[in-house]
Design an enzyme around this catalytic site. Structure first.
Site, PDB file in Angstrom:
ATOM      1  N   ASP A  53       0.804  -1.272  -0.673  1.00  0.00           N
ATOM      2  CA  ASP A  53      -0.609   0.116  -0.341  1.00  0.00           C
ATOM      3  C   ASP A  53       0.778   2.034   0.179  1.00  0.00           C
ATOM      4  O   ASP A  53       2.012   1.458   0.277  1.00  0.00           O
ATOM      5  CB  ASP A  53      -1.024  -0.287   1.306  1.00  0.00           C
ATOM      6  CG  ASP A  53      -2.260   0.350   0.642  1.00  0.00           C
ATOM      7  OD1 ASP A  53      -2.801   1.130   0.105  1.00  0.00           O
ATOM      8  OD2 ASP A  53      -3.104   0.158   1.738  1.00  0.00           O
ATOM      9  N   GLU A 102      -1.124   1.544  -5.178  1.00  0.00           N
ATOM     10  CA  GLU A 102      -0.947   3.100  -4.438  1.00  0.00           C
ATOM     11  C   GLU A 102      -1.994   4.130  -5.578  1.00  0.00           C
ATOM     12  O   GLU A 102      -1.827   5.103  -5.558  1.00  0.00           O
ATOM     13  CB  GLU A 102       0.460   3.987  -5.273  1.00  0.00           C
ATOM     14  CG  GLU A 102       1.124   3.664  -6.501  1.00  0.00           C
ATOM     15  CD  GLU A 102       0.680   4.816  -7.756  1.00  0.00           C
ATOM     16  OE1 GLU A 102      -0.512   3.884  -8.831  1.00  0.00           O
ATOM     17  OE2 GLU A 102       1.129   5.165  -7.898  1.00  0.00           O
ATOM     18  N   TRP A 103      -3.136   3.470  -5.672  1.00  0.00           N
ATOM     19  CA  TRP A 103      -4.899   3.966  -6.536  1.00  0.00           C
ATOM     20  C   TRP A 103      -3.898   4.356  -7.817  1.00  0.00           C
ATOM     21  O   TRP A 103      -4.995   5.653  -8.327  1.00  0.00           O
ATOM     22  CB  TRP A 103      -5.030   5.272  -5.366  1.00  0.00           C
ATOM     23  CG  TRP A 103      -4.884   4.463  -3.485  1.00  0.00           C
ATOM     24  CD1 TRP A 103      -5.423   2.953  -3.682  1.00  0.00           C
ATOM     25  CD2 TRP A 103      -4.201   4.946  -3.153  1.00  0.00           C
ATOM     26  NE1 TRP A 103      -4.642   2.735  -1.807  1.00  0.00           N
ATOM     27  CE2 TRP A 103      -4.244   3.841  -1.539  1.00  0.00           C
ATOM     28  CE3 TRP A 103      -3.474   6.175  -2.396  1.00  0.00           C
ATOM     29  CZ2 TRP A 103      -3.604   4.748  -0.535  1.00  0.00           C
ATOM     30  CZ3 TRP A 103      -2.939   6.304  -1.109  1.00  0.00           C
ATOM     31  CH2 TRP A 103      -2.893   5.437  -0.905  1.00  0.00           C
ATOM     32  N   GLY A 104      -3.305   4.210  -8.091  1.00  0.00           N
ATOM     33  CA  GLY A 104      -3.381   4.864  -9.921  1.00  0.00           C
ATOM     34  C   GLY A 104      -3.037   6.378  -9.647  1.00  0.00           C
ATOM     35  O   GLY A 104      -3.150   6.616 -10.593  1.00  0.00           O
ATOM     36  N   ASP A 161     -10.798   3.277  -3.381  1.00  0.00           N
ATOM     37  CA  ASP A 161     -11.114   2.093  -3.073  1.00  0.00           C
ATOM     38  C   ASP A 161     -12.468   2.175  -3.926  1.00  0.00           C
ATOM     39  O   ASP A 161     -13.507   3.016  -3.632  1.00  0.00           O
ATOM     40  CB  ASP A 161     -10.781   1.873  -1.280  1.00  0.00           C
ATOM     41  CG  ASP A 161      -9.490   2.136  -0.948  1.00  0.00           C
ATOM     42  OD1 ASP A 161      -8.241   2.438  -1.699  1.00  0.00           O
ATOM     43  OD2 ASP A 161      -9.729   2.071   0.622  1.00  0.00           O
TER      44      ASP A 161
HETATM   45  C1  GLA Z   1      -6.184   1.748   1.666  1.00  0.00           C
HETATM   46  C2  GLA Z   1      -6.106   0.095   0.924  1.00  0.00           C
HETATM   47  C3  GLA Z   1      -7.113  -0.774   0.835  1.00  0.00           C
HETATM   48  C4  GLA Z   1      -7.254  -1.037   1.803  1.00  0.00           C
HETATM   49  C5  GLA Z   1      -6.958  -0.404   3.410  1.00  0.00           C
HETATM   50  C6  GLA Z   1      -6.222  -0.406   4.546  1.00  0.00           C
HETATM   51  O1  GLA Z   1      -7.359   2.189   1.446  1.00  0.00           O
HETATM   52  O2  GLA Z   1      -6.482   1.004  -0.637  1.00  0.00           O
HETATM   53  O3  GLA Z   1      -7.584  -1.417  -0.212  1.00  0.00           O
HETATM   54  O4  GLA Z   1      -5.746  -1.924   2.320  1.00  0.00           O
HETATM   55  O5  GLA Z   1      -5.717   0.864   2.514  1.00  0.00           O
HETATM   56  O6  GLA Z   1      -5.853   0.006   5.028  1.00  0.00           O
END
Ligand code: GLA
Length: 401
Positions: free
Chosen positions: A147, A180-182, A202
């Protein structure tokens, strides 16, 4: 001379292990992850019971393989810096848990973070990458989700490369899931580093909504679908765009769950279930284990689908498959049902990124409805039917020669 030999030996070693890692995700990884349903409420009983349920529910047989513990399994680092699981939640230790999961013919995944703390405030791997990778290898970890919280001052590509090299050096083949969410366009640099990379923030268990958490939002199925455009050329065997773990069985309607699963399959997305496998309704189980839909996701060409028709509430998605077959998915984005009339003979579906072209005036295809398994005529006839709100109609098309 000795130094030269050592350097050469290391090079060969890294190269060999790198090749070993290459074959791990030739089709999108399939499994389960604890976060969407359980967040920080994880312990070894849940994980063992989930492994049991993955087998007894038929999910393993359908292709699901990885059991991944997300955030909050962590206890403290010891005086030498080695990480340990929370002793109250995981009293038997991670090695025993991994052994149990392996004994079921499944694989074991874990979570860490490139920063100094995870998103849930647990110890991150920053500065401890090689030590953590060694620890994971000693436990028998097969999959690492990594993450991006608390990473101030770090550059994503470098941070993920460091952990990849640490995993290589530890020597145990591990699927490396970049999360890393893009934010830093991982599709542009992550293919030699990880096997999958998150493309968005998310997911949230709704079909069409934004959930506002103050400083950040999580997103419904349609929002995630809309968020990234023109990145399908970066996906393929061994390196996948990851639109996040699934929310099937977490509160959406049957239509919505079916549409969610279909759309993830059309995107060649990793299929990571995020519900409570121990208490699934028959309906949820039937969706998650539909082998015809899974086969479209897992097709060995590994091509992510493209949007062929983009109207306000109506979309048609197309995914090239092996043997000149293809999948076509009609999506009704609105919550009202609509009449569908689709004259195949007038369609030429041209892939914008790869060299596929389907001209239905030239080639006839048999239609198979992948959700019902029934043959549904061929492309010489117009398809006419009613499509419910927030639902899909999905066909596999097989050329008739
Ligand atoms: C981030 C990630 C999620 C999850 C949470 C855990 O938000 O994007 O998928 O792993 O952390 O804290």
């Amino acid at each position: 001379m000795k130094r030269v030999v050592t350097v050469f030996a290391c090079f060969i070693f890294l190269n060999v292990s790198a090749q070993k890692f290459e074959d791990l995700a030739l089709t999108p990884p399939m499994g389960w992850n604890s976060w969407n349903k359980f967040a920080c409420d994880v312990d070894e009983n849940l994980i063992r019971e989930t492994a049991d349920a993955m087998v007894t529910s038929g999910m393993k047989e359908a292709g699901y393989e990885y059991i991944v513990i997300d955030d909050c399994w962590h206890g403290e680092r010891d005086s030498l810096g080695f990480i340990h699981p929370d002793p109250d939640r995981f009293p038997s230790g991670m090695k025993a848990l991994a052994d149990y999961i392996h004994s079921k013919g499944l694989k074991f995944g874990i979570y860490s973070d490139a920063g100094w703390q995870t998103c849930g405030g647990k110890p991150g791997s920053r500065g401890r990458e090689y030590q953590d990778a060694m620890t994971y290898a000693s436990w028998g970890v097969d999959y690492l989700k990594y993450d991006w919280c608390n990473t101030e001052g770090l550059k994503a590509e470098g941070a993920y490369l460091t952990m990849r090299d640490a995993l290589y050096a530890a020597g145990r083949p591990v699927v490396f899931s970049i999360c890393e969410w893009g934010s830093d366009n991982p599709w542009e640099w992550a293919s030699p580093i990880g096997h999958l990379w998150r493309t968005t923030g998310d997911i949230y268990p709704c079909f069409d909504c934004e959930e506002d958490h103050g400083t950040w939002s999580s997103w419904g199925v349609l929002q995630i679908l809309d968020m990234r455009k023109n990145i399908r050329q970066y996906a393929g065997p061994g390196h996948w765009n990851d639109p996040d773990m699934m929310e099937i069985g977490n509160g959406m309607s049957e239509n919505e769950d079916r549409a969610h699963f279909s759309l993830w399959a059309m995107q060649a997305a990793p299929l990571i279930a995020g519900n409570d496998l121990r208490n699934m309704s028959d309906q949820t189980k039937a969706i998650l284990t539909n082998k015809a839909v899974i086969a479209i996701d897992q097709d060995s060409l590994g091509i992510q689908g493209f949007k062929y028709i983009d109207e306000e509430d109506f979309e048609v998605w197309v995914k090239p498959l092996v043997n000149e077959e293809l999948a076509v998915c009609f999506l009704n984005r609105s919550d009202q049902s609509r009449e569908l009339s689709f004259d195949w003979k007038n369609q030429v579906m041209e892939d914008p990124d790869f060299e596929y072209r389907y001209d239905f005036s030239q080639q006839k295809y048999q239609l198979v409805n992948v959700w019902t398994g029934k043959k549904a005529g061929n492309t010489q006839k117009t398809t006419k039917l009613t499509l419910s709100g927030h639902d899909v109609l999905m066909y596999r098309l097989i050329p008739v020669h």
